[in-house]
Each structure stands twice: as C-alpha cells, then as structure tokens.
Design a protein around this motif. Structure first.
Motif, mmCIF file in Angstrom:
data_model
loop_
_atom_site.group_PDB
_atom_site.id
_atom_site.type_symbol
_atom_site.label_atom_id
_atom_site.label_comp_id
_atom_site.label_asym_id
_atom_site.label_seq_id
_atom_site.Cartn_x
_atom_site.Cartn_y
_atom_site.Cartn_z
ATOM 1 N N ASN A 55 4.051 3.496 1.521
ATOM 2 C CA ASN A 55 2.735 3.660 2.288
ATOM 3 C C ASN A 55 2.359 5.047 1.643
ATOM 4 O O ASN A 55 0.933 4.323 1.443
ATOM 5 C CB ASN A 55 3.595 4.433 3.536
ATOM 6 C CG ASN A 55 4.153 3.246 4.883
ATOM 7 O OD1 ASN A 55 3.510 1.998 4.078
ATOM 8 N ND2 ASN A 55 5.195 3.427 4.947
ATOM 9 N N ASP A 56 2.402 5.684 0.199
ATOM 10 C CA ASP A 56 2.396 7.284 0.866
ATOM 11 C C ASP A 56 0.986 6.571 -0.442
ATOM 12 O O ASP A 56 0.371 6.813 -0.634
ATOM 13 C CB ASP A 56 3.337 7.746 0.069
ATOM 14 C CG ASP A 56 4.162 8.356 1.132
ATOM 15 O OD1 ASP A 56 3.966 8.486 2.488
ATOM 16 O OD2 ASP A 56 4.693 9.201 -0.027
ATOM 17 N N GLY A 59 -2.025 4.737 0.689
ATOM 18 C CA GLY A 59 -2.682 5.470 0.843
ATOM 19 C C GLY A 59 -3.304 6.640 0.574
ATOM 20 O O GLY A 59 -5.231 6.631 0.709
ATOM 21 N N TRP A 60 -2.988 7.121 -0.637
ATOM 22 C CA TRP A 60 -4.216 8.035 -0.827
ATOM 23 C C TRP A 60 -4.278 8.086 -1.960
ATOM 24 O O TRP A 60 -6.224 7.973 -2.143
ATOM 25 C CB TRP A 60 -2.499 9.105 -2.285
ATOM 26 C CG TRP A 60 -2.725 9.867 -3.407
ATOM 27 C CD1 TRP A 60 -3.583 11.422 -2.816
ATOM 28 C CD2 TRP A 60 -2.619 9.720 -5.000
ATOM 29 N NE1 TRP A 60 -3.852 11.517 -3.725
ATOM 30 C CE2 TRP A 60 -3.494 11.105 -5.366
ATOM 31 C CE3 TRP A 60 -3.290 8.418 -5.654
ATOM 32 C CZ2 TRP A 60 -3.973 10.088 -6.611
ATOM 33 C CZ3 TRP A 60 -3.410 8.063 -6.877
ATOM 34 C CH2 TRP A 60 -3.528 9.383 -7.154
ATOM 35 N N THR A 62 -6.826 5.589 -1.430
ATOM 36 C CA THR A 62 -7.737 4.607 -0.484
ATOM 37 C C THR A 62 -8.934 6.480 -0.291
ATOM 38 O O THR A 62 -9.665 6.431 0.200
ATOM 39 C CB THR A 62 -7.052 4.518 0.800
ATOM 40 O OG1 THR A 62 -6.670 2.897 1.126
ATOM 41 C CG2 THR A 62 -8.105 4.017 2.096
ATOM 42 N N ARG A 63 -7.928 7.459 0.494
ATOM 43 C CA ARG A 63 -8.866 8.549 0.614
ATOM 44 C C ARG A 63 -9.035 9.283 -0.949
ATOM 45 O O ARG A 63 -9.643 10.040 -0.957
ATOM 46 C CB ARG A 63 -7.580 9.018 1.285
ATOM 47 C CG ARG A 63 -6.934 9.408 2.149
ATOM 48 C CD ARG A 63 -5.901 9.988 2.457
ATOM 49 N NE ARG A 63 -4.745 10.584 2.151
ATOM 50 C CZ ARG A 63 -3.777 9.987 2.200
ATOM 51 N NH1 ARG A 63 -3.790 8.889 2.125
ATOM 52 N NH2 ARG A 63 -2.816 10.684 1.288
ATOM 53 N N TYR A 68 -5.207 0.839 -5.128
ATOM 54 C CA TYR A 68 -3.961 0.948 -5.904
ATOM 55 C C TYR A 68 -4.014 -1.154 -5.891
ATOM 56 O O TYR A 68 -4.627 -1.777 -5.276
ATOM 57 C CB TYR A 68 -3.396 0.845 -4.493
ATOM 58 C CG TYR A 68 -2.133 0.332 -3.936
ATOM 59 C CD1 TYR A 68 -1.203 1.027 -4.930
ATOM 60 C CD2 TYR A 68 -1.571 -0.744 -3.621
ATOM 61 C CE1 TYR A 68 0.486 0.570 -4.510
ATOM 62 C CE2 TYR A 68 -0.280 -1.107 -3.115
ATOM 63 C CZ TYR A 68 0.947 -0.818 -3.708
ATOM 64 O OH TYR A 68 2.204 -0.646 -3.806
#
Length: 85
Positions: A55-56, A59-60, A62-63, A68
């Motif tokens: 998940n990390d 998500g990172w 995307t931010r 990914y």
C-alpha cells in the motif's frame, strides 16, 4: 487482494534497492532516498518483505508524481517497480 497490480515482464531497472527484512516505514524511506539517485524515466526495483509496502509504495507514487509499474512475487519476498517521474 484483487487490486494488486502485477508488473509487466521485461522491466529493466536502473537500480535495485534491497529492503528485505526492513519494516515500515524503512522501505519507503529508503525508496525515497534511492529514487533521487536515478534519472527521470528510469525504473527502481524495490525488493522487500514488509506487507505494508503493497500500500505504501503505490500511494507514495501517486502523491509524489512517480509511476507505480506493479509488483512481482519472488521466492520469499516481493519486488516493486517504480518509474521516476
């Protein structure tokens, strides 16, 4: 988990980060440091055993403007692939 993105075959990483045995938040912190060492468009492979990275890392990406590319199950660990934005 059906939302797991599988990395395509034939990816050639510019660098490989060995994060096996590290637990959250270390894999992500090391990824942030390592991505700064490669050129835009290059691929970083992160090998890790921490299930939270599933998940990390996406998500990172995307931010932070990276792509990914997915993950691959290896023998005893996972490989995650990130293309530097």
């Amino acid at each position: 988990m059906s939302d797991v993105k599988t990395a395509p075959d034939g990816l050639v990483p510019a660098a490989v980060l060995d994060a096996k045995g590290l637990s959250c938040p270390m894999p992500l912190l090391r990824t942030k440091k390592e991505i700064g060492k490669i050129k835009a468009g290059d691929i970083l492979q992160i090998d890790g055993t921490d299930p939270g990275s599933r998940n990390d890392i996406p998500g990172w990406c995307t931010r932070s403007g990276h792509v990914y590319l997915g993950e691959k199950e290896q023998s005893g660990y996972m490989s995650f692939y990130v293309q530097k934005g």
